[in-house]
Scaffold this active site. Sequence first.
Site, PDB file in Angstrom:
ATOM      1  N   SER A  38      27.167  31.566 -14.382  1.00 51.26           N
ATOM      2  CA  SER A  38      26.334  30.381 -14.541  1.00 51.26           C
ATOM      3  C   SER A  38      27.181  29.137 -14.373  1.00 51.26           C
ATOM      4  O   SER A  38      28.379  29.145 -14.651  1.00 51.26           O
ATOM      5  CB  SER A  38      25.673  30.384 -15.928  1.00 51.26           C
ATOM      6  OG  SER A  38      24.751  29.315 -16.048  1.00 51.26           O
ATOM      7  N   ASP A  39      26.553  28.083 -13.899  1.00 48.58           N
ATOM      8  CA  ASP A  39      27.238  26.811 -13.780  1.00 48.58           C
ATOM      9  C   ASP A  39      26.212  25.697 -13.911  1.00 48.58           C
ATOM     10  O   ASP A  39      25.043  25.876 -13.548  1.00 48.58           O
ATOM     11  CB  ASP A  39      27.969  26.688 -12.436  1.00 48.58           C
ATOM     12  CG  ASP A  39      28.977  25.554 -12.460  1.00 48.58           C
ATOM     13  OD1 ASP A  39      30.059  25.749 -13.044  1.00 48.58           O
ATOM     14  OD2 ASP A  39      28.667  24.469 -11.943  1.00 48.58           O
ATOM     15  N   GLN A  40      26.670  24.580 -14.424  1.00 51.65           N
ATOM     16  CA  GLN A  40      25.783  23.429 -14.605  1.00 51.65           C
ATOM     17  C   GLN A  40      26.432  22.194 -14.014  1.00 51.65           C
ATOM     18  O   GLN A  40      27.616  21.929 -14.245  1.00 51.65           O
ATOM     19  CB  GLN A  40      25.504  23.197 -16.085  1.00 51.65           C
ATOM     20  CG  GLN A  40      24.531  22.057 -16.343  1.00 51.65           C
ATOM     21  CD  GLN A  40      24.280  21.893 -17.826  1.00 51.65           C
ATOM     22  OE1 GLN A  40      25.087  21.337 -18.538  1.00 51.65           O
ATOM     23  NE2 GLN A  40      23.151  22.412 -18.295  1.00 51.65           N
TER      24      GLN A  40
END
Length: 196
Positions: A71-73
């Site tokens: 995941s990455d934001q």
Amino acid sequence: MTAHPELVLASTSPYRRELLSRLGLPFLAVAPGVDESPLPDEAPRALALRLARAKAEAVAARRPGTLVIGSDQVAELDGHALGKPGTPAAAEAQLAACSGRCVDFHTALCVVDTRGGHAVATAAIDRTRVVFRPLETAEIRRYLEAEQPFDCAGSFKCEGLGIILFDRIENDDPTALIGLPLIALSRLLRAAGVVL
């Protein structure tokens, strides 16, 4: 269906570990060791998707026979990515820039399934729009001193005191803004045969 395949979280983020633990499934957290630098002219949404997949694939290559979650934001203001501030001065500048403005947070997710002998990746992305209220310099500094969110995109922790900085939040998944969209993740895990 497999009740509990080996799940691996391709992250050392304590926020993502806490979120994933809410699903009640055993998992291992592994550092992905991925360069998170944006490519030239890369859009924030594309950056989040690319990094989520790169993290999951990097760990999947080292952990065959597992389901790996990456995941990455990336926060976006005026078409530009806002990274993790790292320092109080950078965090103050970020929050001042966000004052009275709308900021989009793109939280991407990728699940790589290596249980069949080859990697199969599925992805999803959540867009959360955060509307900041007008912020005074003194209150920005009080907030930063209280929470020290220097490892957070956008310079705040919405699960803590950061919520006082906003007029409203618009999204489909409240966990996405913290860093791991559990609604989308649950959907991807069910599709991979995980019993939740």
